[in-house]
Design an enzyme around this catalytic site. Structure first.
Site, short mmCIF file in Angstrom:
data_model
loop_
_atom_site.label_atom_id
_atom_site.label_comp_id
_atom_site.label_asym_id
_atom_site.label_seq_id
_atom_site.Cartn_x
_atom_site.Cartn_y
_atom_site.Cartn_z
N GLU A 76 0.79 -1.23 0.00
CA GLU A 76 0.00 0.00 0.00
C GLU A 76 0.83 1.29 0.00
O GLU A 76 0.42 2.28 -0.60
CB GLU A 76 -0.93 0.01 1.23
CG GLU A 76 -2.15 -0.86 1.12
CD GLU A 76 -3.25 -0.25 0.26
OE1 GLU A 76 -3.05 0.86 -0.25
OE2 GLU A 76 -4.29 -0.90 0.09
N SER A 338 -26.08 -29.71 50.91
CA SER A 338 -25.30 -29.92 52.13
C SER A 338 -23.84 -29.49 51.97
O SER A 338 -22.97 -29.97 52.70
CB SER A 338 -25.36 -31.40 52.54
OG SER A 338 -24.92 -32.22 51.47
#
Length: 799
Positions: A76, A338
């Site tokens: 680019e 429990s």
């Protein structure tokens, strides 16, 4: 014109240019909506949700991986690292090309100008907007470094369809983070922002391949790629349709979004382990769905590091269309069954109220209409405390909680890390120990993991909640058990025994030590299993998030196998050594575990150092017998001829149930001529009322015709041949033999119950009868505890 005026115009122009370049940039520079992403400890993606605008756009990168940066700049903007945001050479080339073609064929945009266009808002490509973008690019170059500009560009560039940014593109197209992209993959993504539409399958794939390959050739020519690198890269196929993003932590991501919204969460989870545990949960979840159990959650904490390493808020097979299918069950308060029993056990050890081998009562128990039952609906009379914990017996622990106190237990539970105990202690009552409260799997695993920290590290331990995010600093927990109490509690949990244990557990238990506890809530709505080995604490919850009970649900059978398979996947870990400095040896009676009273055979038990246990055995009596072995007293035998021995003897109710399961030496029977004077020569009490107990309040049942019904009384006597005469408020009611049950009709108010055996020995106690108005048939229920019945603290809670 004077010389000063001659320089005014250039100075003004220069000042205007400087002012223009110094003009503040938009803040924030870019503020699009971001997707939410959850990463593991190494940066691997675990789960993600799409951004509000429908784009897969992840949080901006801190830096761009070297391969992608090289490929992008080469394709680019080759002079990116030297130009000031505008490339004069590119502008000249673009001007030449556009004039020669008499149309716009080149824009000369640098990467900085493309970023400026995103900041400017993707306006139409007019000359005016181009000038604005160039001006903005210069300002960006003054404010940001080249590395920062490159990261901003890569994080917001389009990569085809609704994929925005390098991070999202790497995961969507290649199912990996940007740092792991190959040269071919980096080159493919580098050319995409220039022509995002090329990525779509079936649409100009040859053009995409040509651009990628040309870029790879350029990189090879510049010495970036070797011949082998180039050959390998050219052979790689192009990506196909976007990959589905991972879903290894979507429930956790949902929870984090609710708690602290941000685009990126860097967790402590480990992807390989998270994937494996998720697969195990899905396998077991599929099996359980066939039983009507829809939801399953698993949490794994490395208590050595203090970090969460696996988090499955619900298994992958759960129906996402169901109301509970997407719930993170780890964070949902559920009845804890429990699971609080080990904490009471450890706290009482610390307080000097209990020793591991001490006998605790396991007999029919009634407290203000509350009548707990064990899972097997049986009683043992008395059982050692560590065995009661290993067997998860309900009755002994309700009695222990009454001894310890609900209020101090409730306070300590909150200090240990249980945050959902929001009601006052009195509202929970004794049912607190059997699932009468709610907790989250998160809190419970936290508490159990801190037990291991205490047992291993003692005072040097880091007592905090486990860390879930990398940058998280959890606050310290205000309380803990002592090292000795924690170690003794875990040692008891190593000996877990359950009815119906299969060989699978026995084979597994021999492979490594695991301290574990299961629980099942009343109504069969919640099944739990939490355990620890030397490194990990694993918590499992199974049930229906929407609350439906299932007849087959049980902690041992439902959640236990999942926990065992998770430990198998985690591997072995060394168990912490006995902390000798944190324990002290205590000389106790071998038969009941209390401190020696001088009448018993002695043995050694362990207690937390500094716990100051002081309970002397109450269970030994001196018995006089004659030479033939019969029991005698001073009224029937010359004391000089008596032989005195010590015997172990439990209270009548405890002994009644104890003898069902234990043999052993019994106190001799009385000699026949000694029976007449028993009441005068001994204060021993051979009988007791099982129900109701002294001071009990009973709610009178209402019969169908509206009259008050009878209350069933039950007594026991050490002598199986005893005859008991029953008296209610000094009125004779009848006599019982062998089985001492008597149904008595009571008027509302206090009553005195008196029992007398055939030798004149008596016991009496008071009971208060409560009445209510007759209710419609549909609402009638008997509140008087039934012997052998079940209530909210009953059988299922212990499984």
């Amino acid at each position: 014109m004077s010389r000063s005026w001659r320089w005014l115009t250039p100075a003004l122009l220069l000042g205007a240019a400087v002012l223009a370049l110094a003009w503040p940039l938009p803040q924030p520079l870019l503020a699009p909506p971001y997707a939410r992403a959850l990463l593991d400890r190494d940066g691997h993606l675990l789960a993600a949700t799409i951004a509000a605008d429908g784009q897969w756009r992840f949080a901006p990168l801190a830096e761009v991986p070297e391969r992608f940066a090289t490929a992008l700049v080469t394709f680019e903007d080759q002079r990116f690292f030297v130009h000031p945001g505008i490339d004069p050479l590119a502008l000249a080339r673009a001007l030449r090309d556009n004039l020669s073609q008499r149309r716009v064929v080149s824009g000369a945009s640098t990467l900085t100008m493309q970023l400026a266009r995103q900041v400017h808002g993707q306006r139409p490509r007019t000359l005016t907007n181009k000038i604005i973008e160039a001006w903005l690019a210069l300002r960006l170059e003054l404010r940001y470094s080249k590395a920062e500009l490159l990261a901003l560009y890569a994080s917001h560039a389009p990569f085809g369809g609704n994929v925005v940014g390098l991070n999202a593109a790497a995961w969507r197209y290649y199912d990996r983070p940007p740092q792991q992209l190959s040269w071919a993959e980096a080159a493919t993504l580098a050319v995409l922002p220039n022509s995002p539409a090329l990525i779509h399958p079936g649409r100009r794939r040859d053009a995409l391949a040509a651009r990628r390959d040309a870029l790879l050739q350029t990189l090879h020519q510049r010495g970036v790629l070797t011949d082998l690198d180039l050959a390998v890269a050219l052979a790689e196929p192009l990506p196909q349709a976007p990959q589905p993003l991972p879903r290894w932590g979507e429930h956790l991501l949902f929870t984090l979004q609710q708690q602290q919204p941000q685009p990126l969460y860097h967790s402590t989870l480990a992807l390989p382990l998270q994937r494996r545990i998720s697969q195990l949960a899905a396998e077991h979840g599929g099996r359980l769905m066939g039983e009507g159990i829809q939801d399953l959650a698993v949490l794994v904490v490395d208590h050595q590091l203090g970090e969460v390493v696996a988090y499955v808020g619900n298994h992958d097979g759960a129906d996402r269309q169901r109301a509970g299918g997407m719930l993170d069950v780890i964070q949902r308060p559920r009845s804890n069954g429990s699971l609080l029993k080990p904490l009471l056990y450890g706290l009482m050890l610390d307080q000097g109220e209990l020793l591991p081998g001490q006998l605790v009562a396991d007999v029919p128990t009634h407290f203000a209409g509350y009548s707990p039952m064990n899972y097997d609906r049986d009683f043992r009379g008395a059982v050692r405390a560590n065995e009661a914990l290993a067997r998860s017996l309900n009755v002994p622990f309700v009695r222990l909680l009454r001894q310890h106190g609900v209020e101090p237990f409730h306070r300590r539970l909150r200090e240990l890390g249980l945050t959902d105990l929001f009601r006052p202690a009195g509202e929970y009552g004794l049912a607190l120990i059997l699932g009468g409260s709610e907790s989250t799997l998160w809190d419970l695993v936290t508490v159990y993991s801190q037990l291991m920290v205490a047992a291993r590290d003692g005072e040097q331990g880091d007592y905090r909640r486990p860390r879930l995010l990398q940058d998280e600093v959890p606050s310290p927990l205000p309380a803990r058990l002592s090292q000795g109490a924690a170690w003794l509690t875990l040692e008891a949990l190593l000996e877990v025994v359950r009815p119906g244990d299969d060989m699978r557990w026995r084979r597994f238990s021999s492979s490594q030590p695991i301290a574990w506890k299961t629980g099942t809530s009343f109504g069969l709505r919640d099944a739990w299993a939490i355990g620890s080995n030397g490194r990990y604490t694993v918590g499992v919850w199974a049930g229906n998030a929407e609350g439906q009970g299932v007849a087959t649900l049980a902690g041992t059978a439902t959640a236990g196998p999942v926990m065992l398979d998770v430990f198998a996947a985690l591997g072995r870990a060394a168990w912490p050594a006995r902390p000798a400095a944190a324990l002290m040896a205590v000389e106790v009676c071998r038969d009941d575990g209390f401190l020696s009273d001088g009448l018993c055979e002695r043995s050694t038990d362990w207690a937390p150092r500094g716990s100051h246990y002081q309970q002397v055995s109450p269970h030994h009596v001196r018995v006089h017998r004659d030479a033939a072995g019969a029991r005698v007293h001073a009224g029937c035998e010359n004391p000089l001829n008596m032989i005195t021995e010590a015997y172990f003897q439990l209270p009548p109710v405890q002994e009644h149930y104890w003898r069902r399961q234990h043999s052993g030496r019994r106190i001799p029977a009385w000699r026949a001529d000694c029976l007449a004077g028993l009441a005068e020569y001994t204060d021993e009490q051979p009988m007791a009322l099982v129900y109701p107990q002294d001071g009990t309040r009973v709610l009178l049942p209402v019969e169908l015709d509206g009259r008050l019904g009878a209350v069933l009384f039950r007594a026991v006597h050490r002598d199986p041949q005893a005859r008991l005469q029953w008296h209610l408020d000094r009125r004779y009611q009848g006599e019982t033999r062998v089985f001492h049950d008597m149904a008595l009709r009571l008027e509302p108010g206090w009553h005195r119950i008196r029992l007398v055996d055939q030798h004149g020995r008596a016991v009496e106690q008071w009971v208060k009868a409560l009445a209510r108005e007759r209710m419609p048939q549909a609402a009638i229920e008997t509140r008087v505890p039934q012997l052998g019945g079940q209530d909210a603290g009953g059988g299922p809670a212990a499984r």
